[in-house]
Design an enzyme around this catalytic site. Sequence first.
Site, PDB file in Angstrom:
ATOM      1  CG  HIS A  57     -18.681 -38.431  -4.224  1.00  0.00           C
ATOM      2  ND1 HIS A  57     -19.732 -39.184  -4.518  1.00  0.00           N
ATOM      3  CD2 HIS A  57     -18.914 -38.911  -3.164  1.00  0.00           C
ATOM      4  CE1 HIS A  57     -19.737 -40.303  -4.028  1.00  0.00           C
ATOM      5  NE2 HIS A  57     -18.497 -40.477  -3.449  1.00  0.00           N
ATOM      6  CD  GLU A  73     -14.328 -40.024  -2.558  1.00  0.00           C
ATOM      7  OE1 GLU A  73     -13.928 -41.605  -3.073  1.00  0.00           O
ATOM      8  OE2 GLU A  73     -15.017 -39.356  -2.165  1.00  0.00           O
ATOM      9  CG  HIS A  74     -16.702 -42.845  -7.714  1.00  0.00           C
ATOM     10  ND1 HIS A  74     -17.038 -43.509  -7.533  1.00  0.00           N
ATOM     11  CD2 HIS A  74     -16.822 -42.204  -6.299  1.00  0.00           C
ATOM     12  CE1 HIS A  74     -18.132 -44.036  -5.707  1.00  0.00           C
ATOM     13  NE2 HIS A  74     -17.731 -42.903  -5.368  1.00  0.00           N
ATOM     14  CD  GLU A  94     -21.346 -42.974  -3.065  1.00  0.00           C
ATOM     15  OE1 GLU A  94     -20.727 -43.276  -4.145  1.00  0.00           O
ATOM     16  OE2 GLU A  94     -21.135 -42.580  -1.501  1.00  0.00           O
TER      17      GLU A  94
END
Lengths: 433, 469
Positions: free
Chosen positions: B81, B84-85, B161
């Site tokens: 993840h 992904e950022h 997040e």
Amino acid sequence: MKKPLLALSFAALAALCAGRAAAGVSIQAWTAPSGARVLFVETRVLPILDVQVDFAAGSAYDVREKSGLAGLTRGLLDAGAGDLDEEKIAERLADVGANLSGGTEPDRASVSLRTLSSERERAAALELLRQVLQSPSFPAGALEREKARTVAGIRESLTRPDGVASRRFSTALYPGHPYGFETTVESVSAIARDDVEGFYRRHYSAARAVVTVVGDVSRSQAEELAQRLTAGLPAGGADGVVPEVTLPSREVVRISHPATQSHIYLGTPALRRGDADFFPLLVGNYVLGGGGFVSRLLKEVREKRGYAYSVYSYFQPLKVEGRFQIGLQTKREQADAALKVVEATLADFLRDGPTETELAAARRNLIDGFALRLDSNRKILDHVAVIGFYGLPLDYLDQYPKKVAAVTRSQIRDAFRRRLQPRHMVTVIVAGG
Amino acid sequence: MTTDNPDRRCRRACLAALCAAAALAAALGAQPARANPFETTLANGLRVIVKEDRRAPTVAHMVWYRAGAMDEVDGTSGVAHVLEHMMFKGTRKLGPGEFSRRVAEAGGRDNAFTSLDYTAYFQQVPKARLGEMMALEADRMANLVIDDKEFGNEVRVVMEERRLRTDDKPHAQVHERLMATAFQAHPYRRPIIGWMDDLEHMTAADARAWYRQWYVPNNAYLVVVGDVDHEAVFQLARRHYGALRPRALPLRKPREEPAQKGIKRIVVKAPARLPYLAMSWKAPVLRDVDSDRDAYALEVLAGLLDGHDASRLVRELVRGSRVAVSAGAGYDATVRGEASFILDGTPAEGRTVAELEQALRGAIERIQNEGVGVGELERVKTLTIAHETYKRDSMFAQAMEIGRTEAAGHNWRSLDVMLQKIRGVTAEEVQAVAKKYFSDDALTVAVLDPQPPPAEAPAAPARPAGVRH
């Protein structure tokens, strides 16, 4: 069950081969004999029909002591109608593959039906919608249950930082105004069955209804169904006027909470539907905080400093001044630092407006991307229902790109300065450092 | 840029999620096999799947990588993840943030999401801009730059997040711990977003290693849905992606979960008012779309329990006995790893978690003992078919369905078979799976023990206007 669906899909295939939806949206509008306003977009590509009925029956018509009444009334429409109980309504909808949805906004209460457009399914689904709209029975048992569930939801939200922040923010933005009424355990408990029945009779009239029809039916079918859905509605009586908004005085509210993150909201009442400042504010807000990853707020707060995952701004245009809101969440220890960055970003924008480059980029996205806003029946329905409910011009969607293209830097700076005045700005910080 | 929570992503319309993107060929027994979608594979191994949908002049472009949180190892949970950022933070050609700026200027919108099984990136744009989107995606498939400073900032965004989605969300915490308890060997035990301690110790080198390992054309596939000609899209794909070099992928080890040997129970304390209960049984994954039967029957069972307003849990528990303010069921058989059948709910005020657990078990027992009605079974199938039609209203939803099916290891062509199989499920099969899979030995129960927050302190005095500037 399966037979009509098969036949229907053949029809759909033929339609797909025959042609395609035009790029623009052609809206037909009329007033039904019942008095209800009707907007219709014929699109035959998919064997689907969407019907939405909007009433001027949102939470703006609540009284403070019984805040939550509009929402409960809308929620109970399908809890029993005519001689059908709620199990029967739910079963019959499911039996034809239809969905009933909708809810309550500040101005509107909405009932939306999505059904297959084949004769048998469509007829059954529309008949259920008609009964739900015209003959809700508001069973006492269902009312008590929904009150209990609403109360449980309120109590739960009061333990959450976002729930506490959004409630306090609304009351601070709209002191004394129904847009700011807080639905509480007490106000929900005070609601009796007569209140629900009375609210329905006053507010769910044909004169206050707008019917939006999008999909696979002809004009004459749309006329017929809109009339049938609205002919037997109550006589009404309420005038539908939402009180004027008094702008709040500048205020900073801090509420303690054990959460790991602060929830921070800033804003002020700002914009009506149909307002001349709409397009300058829309385009300007794209630059400030509406344009996702390319907005100034996101760059300053997230990209440069890593302060927040989510930071945004938006305008919510309503009958009277709907809110402008900035929101973010950040680790509680850095709440003050993050808030400073947000305030400085807003102040810079109010002082200078967007740069020429930013304005050009905003225009390009909003104009070139306009087709993306209308590339499904669902999206068309949402837009057309707003046009109908708020009485916007029928060529609103056609004019949209032109109006965006015409917006200038000075219009944006001027509109933002007039609408977002620091002396009327409210800030709420929950779980601050 | 989000994580796709596998426990949640199949709450409603589960059946619809399993089934075909286009109802046409499936519903039309008389028609020849559909030509649309279309598929090709480039020389470097990149597969390209195109579905023509001409209703509006737009297109959805998605790149899916067969690398998700389940491919991570202990100590670097969350790196799929985080990467992904970082994919938005620049390449040898583009500066940080430039990717999204270019998509926006094309009139488009873009984002990405990471799941246990995959990581996917998408843009929705006017159809004329598809080539530019491919150029951008191809560039970051090969030329990503992970700068130390950008990484340091972005990993802090990811921690925010995590705080937002998990640490301050009691139900999300329950689900995180539920997975961590139900699975001990299988990587589904780790949260997609990563444990906070792993995020705090993650380095730019971890992200670079992940990128080198998995971001190659032979580990990816494109899904394009919109107002396009498939041959033209194949041409564009060859031009933009064709030159990328494939690399050998690391060996993927199965890491299967050993059979559970008895019930597991956990309690999670978090600030809340009402308790919450989640019960998760080990359940079969759909492996062979033709010969497997139980997975389809379990999908139908989930639809009977929680597929619509007339389904059993809401009727019996929320409206009937009123033991719950909410109750649900979820099951997703199309996954790469392990499947779970989950029942959950919030007890009504004055009712206990034990009563709710009893009621949820009772709903399963009634089906075990009495079976299911023909009418309710037919209803689930009707809704499944209707949702097939409704799904065609969204190009994005159609692209998602193709992408997710492929991510689970099935070919998109199987979507039609899956729909037919769902329609063939019998009442006896539903009763049989209700008897077979709900043993306590395969059950994990997680309970939220609500900790009332301290009474709201009076607001501190407002600071005078103007001081803050």
